[in-house]
Design a protein around this motif. Structure first.
Motif, PDB file in Angstrom:
ATOM      1  N   HIS A 153       0.827  -1.207   0.000  1.00 32.40           N
ATOM      2  CA  HIS A 153       0.000   0.000   0.000  1.00 32.40           C
ATOM      3  C   HIS A 153       0.862   1.258   0.000  1.00 32.40           C
ATOM      4  O   HIS A 153       0.476   2.277  -0.583  1.00 32.40           O
ATOM      5  CB  HIS A 153      -0.946  -0.025   1.200  1.00 32.40           C
ATOM      6  N   ALA A 154       2.030   1.188   0.622  1.00 30.56           N
ATOM      7  CA  ALA A 154       2.955   2.322   0.567  1.00 30.56           C
ATOM      8  C   ALA A 154       3.448   2.530  -0.859  1.00 30.56           C
ATOM      9  O   ALA A 154       3.619   3.676  -1.305  1.00 30.56           O
ATOM     10  CB  ALA A 154       4.135   2.072   1.503  1.00 30.56           C
ATOM     11  N   ASP A 155       3.651   1.431  -1.587  1.00 26.47           N
ATOM     12  CA  ASP A 155       4.049   1.533  -2.998  1.00 26.47           C
ATOM     13  C   ASP A 155       2.952   2.197  -3.824  1.00 26.47           C
ATOM     14  O   ASP A 155       3.224   3.015  -4.705  1.00 26.47           O
ATOM     15  CB  ASP A 155       4.350   0.147  -3.567  1.00 26.47           C
ATOM     16  N   SER A 194       4.063   5.560 -16.202  1.00 26.80           N
ATOM     17  CA  SER A 194       5.034   5.365 -17.276  1.00 26.80           C
ATOM     18  C   SER A 194       6.430   5.205 -16.680  1.00 26.80           C
ATOM     19  O   SER A 194       6.631   5.372 -15.469  1.00 26.80           O
ATOM     20  CB  SER A 194       5.027   6.567 -18.235  1.00 26.80           C
ATOM     21  N   GLY A 195       7.363   4.877 -17.516  1.00 26.87           N
ATOM     22  CA  GLY A 195       8.759   4.828 -17.133  1.00 26.87           C
ATOM     23  C   GLY A 195       9.065   3.815 -16.047  1.00 26.87           C
ATOM     24  O   GLY A 195       8.473   2.731 -15.978  1.00 26.87           O
ATOM     25  N   ALA A 196       9.989   4.185 -15.166  1.00 27.40           N
ATOM     26  CA  ALA A 196      10.483   3.269 -14.141  1.00 27.40           C
ATOM     27  C   ALA A 196       9.388   2.850 -13.166  1.00 27.40           C
ATOM     28  O   ALA A 196       9.354   1.700 -12.716  1.00 27.40           O
ATOM     29  CB  ALA A 196      11.639   3.926 -13.381  1.00 27.40           C
ATOM     30  N   THR A 197       8.480   3.778 -12.845  1.00 31.69           N
ATOM     31  CA  THR A 197       7.393   3.440 -11.915  1.00 31.69           C
ATOM     32  C   THR A 197       6.505   2.361 -12.502  1.00 31.69           C
ATOM     33  O   THR A 197       6.152   1.385 -11.826  1.00 31.69           O
ATOM     34  CB  THR A 197       6.548   4.683 -11.588  1.00 31.69           C
ATOM     35  N   LEU A 198       6.133   2.496 -13.770  1.00 36.65           N
ATOM     36  CA  LEU A 198       5.303   1.496 -14.434  1.00 36.65           C
ATOM     37  C   LEU A 198       6.017   0.153 -14.478  1.00 36.65           C
ATOM     38  O   LEU A 198       5.419  -0.893 -14.186  1.00 36.65           O
ATOM     39  CB  LEU A 198       4.957   1.963 -15.844  1.00 36.65           C
ATOM     40  N   LEU A 201       6.130  -1.470 -10.870  1.00 36.36           N
ATOM     41  CA  LEU A 201       4.849  -2.005 -10.421  1.00 36.36           C
ATOM     42  C   LEU A 201       4.445  -3.228 -11.220  1.00 36.36           C
ATOM     43  O   LEU A 201       3.849  -4.168 -10.696  1.00 36.36           O
ATOM     44  CB  LEU A 201       3.764  -0.927 -10.522  1.00 36.36           C
ATOM     45  N   HIS A 202       4.762  -3.222 -12.513  1.00 42.50           N
ATOM     46  CA  HIS A 202       4.446  -4.388 -13.340  1.00 42.50           C
ATOM     47  C   HIS A 202       5.294  -5.585 -12.928  1.00 42.50           C
ATOM     48  O   HIS A 202       4.794  -6.712 -12.813  1.00 42.50           O
ATOM     49  CB  HIS A 202       4.688  -4.061 -14.813  1.00 42.50           C
ATOM     50  N   ALA A 203       6.571  -5.338 -12.652  1.00 39.02           N
ATOM     51  CA  ALA A 203       7.489  -6.427 -12.318  1.00 39.02           C
ATOM     52  C   ALA A 203       7.135  -7.110 -11.001  1.00 39.02           C
ATOM     53  O   ALA A 203       7.269  -8.330 -10.875  1.00 39.02           O
ATOM     54  CB  ALA A 203       8.923  -5.898 -12.259  1.00 39.02           C
ATOM     55  N   ASN A 204       6.662  -6.331 -10.029  1.00 40.19           N
ATOM     56  CA  ASN A 204       6.351  -6.947  -8.733  1.00 40.19           C
ATOM     57  C   ASN A 204       4.878  -7.317  -8.567  1.00 40.19           C
ATOM     58  O   ASN A 204       4.448  -7.690  -7.473  1.00 40.19           O
ATOM     59  CB  ASN A 204       6.820  -6.048  -7.583  1.00 40.19           C
TER      60      ASN A 204
END
Length: 233
Positions: A153-155, A194-198, A201-204
């Protein structure tokens, strides 16, 4: 509430009823769930978030509009296929024994314990019966969820996916409701990742979890329908 360790010898013949009700904590308009439950929950129930006094964020399923109201109960049974793990566990708890292994405990004072219409906990020739397997799965989920939910939830918050909302619900002649102090997944922020945030979140797996929580709000229509029918009755 006093728990005792479950034992397949001492409790070989014990039966436990699968029963819901106010005495067991089911009469609540909000019940906590964990991200691992989002996939099942979002098919039937709205998922919202709230910030606790300690600043931590928890996820909940919204079950009613009035305090203590669960519109998805019919007598002593849930009408949904999904039931939060915190309620599926019944009169059981999980603890760690002296050897570090997890141990299932039971509350012998719970009225469901020893009920004549209860389900067996153990098979005739040893091993867990299906009901106890179901309970163990719920307890394991609760243990795993408790360890990971705050970080998840912090993420969501760090990624800008949570926004404060007031849900305004109009029931016509039956009046209206305002549900405050809630957080939901921001659909626009989710679409704009987008970018690193996307990528992170997709990876984890959190992108999928956020998407399911956002989609769950479509279940508000069913909740309003049930409330309207109850008011009419």
């Amino acid at each position: 509430m006093t728990f005792t360790t479950l034992d397949n010898v001492d409790h070989a013949e014990l039966r436990v009823a699968v029963r819901a009700g106010a005495a067991f904590g089911d009469h609540a308009n909000l019940l906590p769930i964990f991200p691992i439950e989002f996939e099942e929950a979002q098919r039937e129930l709205p998922i919202v978030f709230r910030r606790g006094e300690d600043g931590g964020i928890r996820a909940y399923v919204l079950l009613g509009l009035d305090r203590g109201e669960n519109l998805f109960l019919d007598g002593d049974r849930w009408t949904t296929r999904f039931v939060p793990a915190i309620q599926r566990r019944g009169p059981f708890a999980l603890t760690r024994g002296d050897d570090g292994e997890t141990v299932v405990q039971i509350d012998p004072d719970d009225p469901r314990v020893g009920a004549a219409d209860g389900l067996p906990l153990f098979r005739d020739h040893g091993g867990d019966a299906p009901y106890l397997e179901h309970v163990r799965a719920a307890l394991d989920l609760l243990a795993a969820g408790a360890q990971s939910e705050r970080a998840i939830h912090a993420d969501f918050e760090t990624a800008g996916l949570l926004r404060g909302v007031t849900l305004r619900i109009d029931l016509g002649d039956a009046g209206g409701y305002e549900l405050t102090d809630l957080l939901t997944i921001d659909q626009a922020a989710l679409a704009g990742l987008s970018g690193a945030t996307l990528e992170r979140l997709h990876a984890n797996g959190l992108l999928r979890a956020a998407t399911m929580a956002a989609a769950s709000l479509g279940n508000m229509e069913r909740l309003i329908e049930l409330k309207t029918l109850r008011e009419a009755a």
